[in-house]
Design an enzyme around this catalytic site. Structure first.
Site, short mmCIF file in Angstrom:
data_model
loop_
_atom_site.label_atom_id
_atom_site.label_comp_id
_atom_site.label_asym_id
_atom_site.label_seq_id
_atom_site.Cartn_x
_atom_site.Cartn_y
_atom_site.Cartn_z
N TRP A 101 0.88 -1.24 -0.08
CA TRP A 101 -0.08 -0.22 0.22
C TRP A 101 0.74 1.35 -0.01
O TRP A 101 0.53 2.28 -0.83
CB TRP A 101 -0.94 -0.05 1.04
CG TRP A 101 -2.19 -0.95 0.92
CD1 TRP A 101 -2.37 -2.26 1.59
CD2 TRP A 101 -2.96 -1.03 -0.15
NE1 TRP A 101 -3.20 -2.96 1.15
CE2 TRP A 101 -3.83 -2.10 -0.17
CE3 TRP A 101 -3.38 -0.21 -1.31
CZ2 TRP A 101 -4.84 -2.64 -0.78
CZ3 TRP A 101 -4.34 -0.58 -2.04
CH2 TRP A 101 -5.09 -1.70 -1.96
N ASP A 170 -1.96 6.67 6.29
CA ASP A 170 -2.95 5.53 5.71
C ASP A 170 -3.22 4.87 6.69
O ASP A 170 -2.61 3.57 6.80
CB ASP A 170 -2.35 5.23 4.62
CG ASP A 170 -3.36 4.05 3.94
OD1 ASP A 170 -4.66 3.63 4.55
OD2 ASP A 170 -3.06 3.34 2.75
N LYS A 194 -12.35 -1.99 6.69
CA LYS A 194 -11.71 -2.72 7.50
C LYS A 194 -12.30 -2.78 8.96
O LYS A 194 -12.52 -3.69 9.53
CB LYS A 194 -10.23 -2.62 7.33
CG LYS A 194 -9.38 -3.36 6.10
CD LYS A 194 -9.20 -2.05 5.11
CE LYS A 194 -8.74 -3.01 3.78
NZ LYS A 194 -8.10 -2.02 2.83
C1 LIG Z 1 -7.39 -1.70 1.83
C2 LIG Z 1 -6.36 -0.57 1.85
C3 LIG Z 1 -6.31 0.49 0.96
C4 LIG Z 1 -7.23 0.56 -0.23
O1 LIG Z 1 -8.63 0.97 0.30
P1 LIG Z 1 -9.58 1.21 -0.96
O2 LIG Z 1 -10.90 1.60 -0.12
O3 LIG Z 1 -9.80 -0.13 -1.87
O4 LIG Z 1 -8.98 2.01 -1.93
C5 LIG Z 1 -5.45 1.51 1.06
N1 LIG Z 1 -4.63 1.23 2.04
C6 LIG Z 1 -4.55 0.31 3.08
C7 LIG Z 1 -3.54 0.23 4.03
C8 LIG Z 1 -5.51 -0.74 2.83
O5 LIG Z 1 -5.53 -1.58 3.93
#
Ligand SMILES: *Cc1c(COP(=O)(O)O)cnc(C)c1O
Length: 358
Positions: A101, A170, A194
């Protein structure tokens, strides 16, 4: 019948939250309509939205000089909207690269900025750089990192000190999993699917002084200042996802808030890592101090057994344990909603599997 769902995202939601949503689904708030069917500008929905924000602020201890935004486009949209909102063309920014990511965020930022890698964890992505190993640019407009790498199962055990530049995180896969000091961050973003609620929503928590610098050409619905000015209701927000997130926040508060959930998360992770380390049949490749409390990656010491493990686990009601295709092996995502009973069942299953195949 409910199973133990170890999916990485969209991930399991608390059963109590799903049951409440079910009970309220067709006749919400005694209005004879679903919460999905009412105007986002109605008093009833505005109350839902305001309460969700207030509860999130309370849970995380968000100070009043930070805005909380409820947006769409997922975390991936923020990979571009962070640089578009925070910097001018050609600005210097620092990124820490600890996995899948981070890399995606870096690739997107390179379209807008000059990206300097302030630290990385090497090609294997099984650790995080120590604070002393980070080297920041003098003129970086911000420093971006991924506190928890969902695919590799690698989590920072500390919050990097940048020496001045705002820290952007993030937190898609570990937000609300423990207490944090929001003032250490300039901006936090997290896709909902999540640890917050259903997909379709992304939460951005941003310090006020970082707002209002969007580049010309930034879509208005993704300009933090425009969104903040309208309480995230510049246009129709994902109302049902917002309502569900609100129920999850209430559930977290009822469980005792982030101190209590952090304790539960620690116990779950310790139980699972101890089972992996104590077995002859499974291994986890991540450095001890960087092991994720949310996404536990592991594989069989005899790789040919991975497929059989996954097959038998499915049969035993332990679902979605397959590792990401980029990583292989297995991954148990044990977010806030996963009860300790689910982890205990997985550990028991692993012991049984080892007896049978070891
Ligand atoms: C799942 C995830 C993403 C992507 O999320 P989307 O909502 O599908 O764009 C980005 N960063 C992390 C750390 C993630 O776990």
């Amino acid at each position: 019948m409910r199973v133990f769902n170890f999916a990485a995202g969209p991930a399991a939601l608390p059963l109590e939250v799903l049951e409440r949503a079910r009970d309220e689904l067709v006749d919400w708030n005694h209005g004879g309509m679903s919460v999905m069917e009412i105007s986002h500008r109605s008093k009833a929905f505005m109350d839902v939205a305001a309460r969700a924000e207030a509860d999130l602020r309370e849970l995380l201890g968000v100070p009043s000089h930070y805005k909380v935004l409820f947006l769409q486009g997922g975390a991936s949209a923020q990979f571009s909207f962070v640089p578009m909102n925070l910097t001018a063309q050609g600005a210097n920014v620092d990124y820490i690269d600890t996995g899948h990511w981070s890399k995606k965020a870096i690739r997107e930022a390179q379209r807008y900025c000059r990206v300097h890698i302030a630290g990385d964890s090497g090609a294997a992505y099984t650790s995080v750089p120590a604070q002393a190993e980070l080297s920041f640019s003098k003129d970086a407009e911000y420093v971006h990192y991924t506190p928890n790498e969902t695919i590799g199962g690698v989590e920072f055990p500390y919050v990097p000190r940048t020496g001045g530049a705002p820290l952007v995180a993030d937190m898609s896969s570990n937000i609300l999993s423990q207490q944090i000091d929001v003032t250490k961050f300039g901006l936090i973003y997290a896709g909902a699917q999540k640890n917050i609620g259903p997909a379709g929503l992304v939460v951005v928590i941003v310090r006020e002084d970082l707002i209002g610098h969007a580049r010309p050409g930034t879509p208005t619905v993704f300009d933090y200042r425009a969104v903040a000015a309208e309480g995230s209701m510049l246009n129709t927000p994902p109302t049902f996802a917002w309502y569900m997130a609100g129920l999850v926040f209430q559930w977290l508060k009822a469980r005792g808030g982030l101190a209590a959930i952090a304790q539960a998360n620690r116990l779950k992770a310790e139980l699972l890592y101890a089972a992996i380390d104590g077995s002859g049949s499974f291994r986890n490749a991540v450095a001890q101090d960087a092991r994720s409390r949310m996404n536990v990656t592991f594989s069989s010491t005899r790789p040919e057994l991975d497929a059989e493990f996954l097959r038998e686990a499915e049969g035993a009601g332990l679902k979605n344990l397959k590792g990401h295709k980029a990583a292989g092996g297995m991954r148990a995502s044990i977010y806030n909603s996963m009860p300790i009973e689910g982890v205990a069942a997985l550990v028991e299953f692993m012991r049984e599997f080892e007896r049978k195949h070891g």
